[in-house]
Design an enzyme around this catalytic site. Structure first.
Site, short mmCIF file in Angstrom:
data_model
loop_
_atom_site.label_atom_id
_atom_site.label_comp_id
_atom_site.label_asym_id
_atom_site.label_seq_id
_atom_site.Cartn_x
_atom_site.Cartn_y
_atom_site.Cartn_z
N ASP A 97 40.13 -39.91 -94.46
CA ASP A 97 40.27 -38.49 -94.79
C ASP A 97 40.18 -38.21 -96.28
O ASP A 97 40.94 -37.41 -96.81
CB ASP A 97 41.61 -37.99 -94.25
CG ASP A 97 42.78 -38.87 -94.70
OD1 ASP A 97 42.61 -39.61 -95.68
OD2 ASP A 97 43.85 -38.81 -94.06
N GLU A 119 39.35 -44.41 -87.78
CA GLU A 119 40.69 -43.79 -87.94
C GLU A 119 40.59 -42.28 -87.71
O GLU A 119 41.02 -41.46 -88.52
CB GLU A 119 41.29 -44.07 -89.33
CG GLU A 119 42.79 -43.83 -89.40
CD GLU A 119 43.35 -44.02 -90.82
OE1 GLU A 119 42.97 -43.31 -91.73
OE2 GLU A 119 44.17 -44.92 -90.98
N HIS A 206 51.88 -40.88 -104.65
CA HIS A 206 50.71 -40.32 -105.33
C HIS A 206 50.14 -39.07 -104.66
O HIS A 206 49.15 -38.51 -105.14
CB HIS A 206 49.60 -41.36 -105.45
CG HIS A 206 48.98 -41.71 -104.11
ND1 HIS A 206 47.89 -41.05 -103.61
CD2 HIS A 206 49.32 -42.62 -103.19
CE1 HIS A 206 47.59 -41.56 -102.44
NE2 HIS A 206 48.44 -42.50 -102.15
N ARG A 208 48.94 -35.54 -103.68
CA ARG A 208 48.71 -34.38 -104.56
C ARG A 208 49.81 -33.34 -104.45
O ARG A 208 50.24 -32.78 -105.44
CB ARG A 208 47.39 -33.70 -104.19
CG ARG A 208 46.19 -34.38 -104.78
CD ARG A 208 44.91 -33.79 -104.22
NE ARG A 208 43.81 -34.68 -104.53
CZ ARG A 208 43.14 -34.67 -105.66
NH1 ARG A 208 43.44 -33.80 -106.59
NH2 ARG A 208 42.17 -35.53 -105.88
N1 UDP Z 1 47.76 -50.95 -102.15
C1 UDP Z 1 47.37 -51.96 -103.03
N2 UDP Z 1 48.00 -52.08 -104.23
C2 UDP Z 1 49.01 -51.26 -104.62
C3 UDP Z 1 49.40 -50.21 -103.74
C4 UDP Z 1 48.76 -50.08 -102.51
O1 UDP Z 1 46.46 -52.73 -102.71
O2 UDP Z 1 49.52 -51.42 -105.73
C5 UDP Z 1 47.07 -50.79 -100.87
C6 UDP Z 1 47.99 -50.71 -99.66
O3 UDP Z 1 48.23 -51.97 -99.10
C7 UDP Z 1 47.22 -49.81 -98.71
C8 UDP Z 1 46.40 -48.93 -99.61
O4 UDP Z 1 46.40 -49.54 -100.89
O5 UDP Z 1 46.35 -50.57 -97.89
C9 UDP Z 1 47.04 -47.57 -99.65
O6 UDP Z 1 46.47 -46.84 -100.60
P1 UDP Z 1 47.05 -45.47 -101.10
O7 UDP Z 1 48.53 -45.48 -100.99
O8 UDP Z 1 46.45 -45.27 -102.44
O9 UDP Z 1 46.36 -44.43 -100.14
P2 UDP Z 1 46.75 -43.60 -98.84
O10 UDP Z 1 46.89 -44.58 -97.72
O11 UDP Z 1 47.97 -42.83 -99.16
O12 UDP Z 1 45.58 -42.71 -98.65
#
Ligand code: UDP
Length: 366
Positions: A97, A119, A206, A208
């Site tokens: 997304d 997903e 993180h 927004r």
């Molecule tokens: N992740 C990583 N290093 C970090 C923090 C998160 O590799 O320091 C990985 C985590 O395992 C997950 C993904 O990044 O698979 C999540 O990314 P993020 O939280 O940025 O995105 P969201 O899932 O909220 O879109």
């Protein structure tokens, strides 16, 4: 030979698409190509390296301010049009997304390339939370021909929107495939050594809609809980967004038992997650990872699109009010029964076989 093009560009998409890219590349009945958009310029490459995935096309996006989503979308569409013209794939896959997911599906729609959505079907039913992700995933549902839902609930969400049942496949989430390759019993790294005799709270934030005061309140709650308990430490691998870093540094700097780090390499992050005491996060994919490892998660949002973990008791949606986050965290830290009631592994998100299932379905469809 038929061509399959995978399009992704952020860290979370890469974590979930690389296992699928590797699975498809092992199959000989189709040619698999990978296009990265570099929407996350700094934190995407380490994930590609972790899986040894070499892109066949890589967009050179101009730099946009973090809140310039219109500019980003325009650049993505422009770049992806060129890639689709050059590769002429028989089908394309997008994941999740993000702006890349949305622009990828839209570029394919314009080019009349059928799209599979990995997903598919996650919903909060609130277009403002998470913003803009809820819009992106709903819009991609309208454009996709194949919908790979990670869970039964995600499938039901798609049915509710009138998606043709024969186009929806429940496969599990490919993030669990990724997790199966990274977590190791004998893993060591400096953070785990630093925290070896403490209970470690892992923090990621993180979103927004949480930038500024909401994130500040969540981090203040973490700081209070850690400072009051000498056997507790916290680590926050910061997202590169400057607004996130400003808040994290303002609230958490100067506390000896809290470490602010650069984003961790995927294997570091997964292994810290596997050994931490609990997690405070507003991230999406991390909720699935933590729940499948049996780690209690306090979700610092007002809603989650991952309700399976809430129903199982491992995820708790606590919002961003400082006292509420503080109370939930200190309950976990001080009440072993409350902790035990949340610390159990949830298998709803997948069994490690999602990539194989998606590859099987696609090759049959081709
Ligand atoms: N992740 C990583 N290093 C970090 C923090 C998160 O590799 O320091 C990985 C985590 O395992 C997950 C993904 O990044 O698979 C999540 O990314 P993020 O939280 O940025 O995105 P969201 O899932 O909220 O879109």
């Amino acid at each position: 030979m038929k061509k399959i093009l995978l399009i992704f560009g952020t860290r979370p998409e890469a974590v979930k698409m690389c296992p699928l890219a590797l699975e498809l590349k092992r199959r000989e009945d189709a040619q698999t190509l990978v296009c990265v958009t570099n929407q996350h310029r700094e934190i995407l490459p380490p994930v590609l390296d972790a899986f040894h995935v070499t892109p066949d096309a890589s967009l050179d996006l101009p730099t946009h301010a973090p809140d310039d989503l219109a500019g980003l979308t325009a650049s993505l569409l422009d770049g992806l049009r060129g890639v689709l013209d050059a590769f002429r794939p028989d089908l394309a896959l997008v994941q999740g997304d993000t702006a890349t997911t949305f622009a990828g599906a839209l570029a394919c729609f314009y080019a009349r390339v059928p799209v599979g959505h990995v997903e598919a079907g996650l919903r909060t039913w609130d277009m403002t939370r998470p913003w803009p992700e809820e819009f992106y995933r709903r819009a991609v549902t309208l454009m996709a021909r194949w919908h790979f839902a990670p869970t039964d609930q995600a499938r039901d969400n798609l049915m509710r929107e009138g998606v043709d049942r024969s186009r929806v496949f429940v496969t599990g989430n490919t993030v669990i495939d990724a997790l199966r390759t990274t977590v190791q019993d004998d893993y060591v790294n400096p953070i785990l050594t630093w925290a070896s005799s403490s209970r470690l709270v892992l923090v990621t934030a993180h979103r927004r809609e949480n930038l500024g005061p909401p994130m500040e309140r969540v981090l203040l709650a973490v700081r209070r809980a850690v400072e009051e308990r000498p056997d507790v430490k916290a680590v926050y691998p910061m997202h590169p967004n400057p607004a996130v870093r400003r808040t994290a540094e303002a609230v958490l700097a100067g506390c000896a038992r809290i470490r602010l780090t650069e984003p961790m390499a995927l294997a570091d992050f997964h292994n810290v997650l596997a050994r931490c005491f609990c997690l405070v996060t507003d991230s999406g994919g991390v909720q699935e990872e933590a729940a499948s490892l049996g780690k209690p998660v306090l979700v610092a949002r007002s809603a989650t699109e991952r309700p399976e973990g809430v129903a199982a008791g491992t995820l708790r949606v606590v919002g961003t009010d400082e006292d509420r986050v503080y109370r939930a965290l200190t309950e976990l830290l001080d009440d072993p029964a409350a902790y035990a009631s949340m610390a159990h592994a949830v298998d709803d998100y997948g069994d490690g076989g999602a990539s194989r299932r998606i590859a099987d379905i696609l090759l049959q469809e081709l």
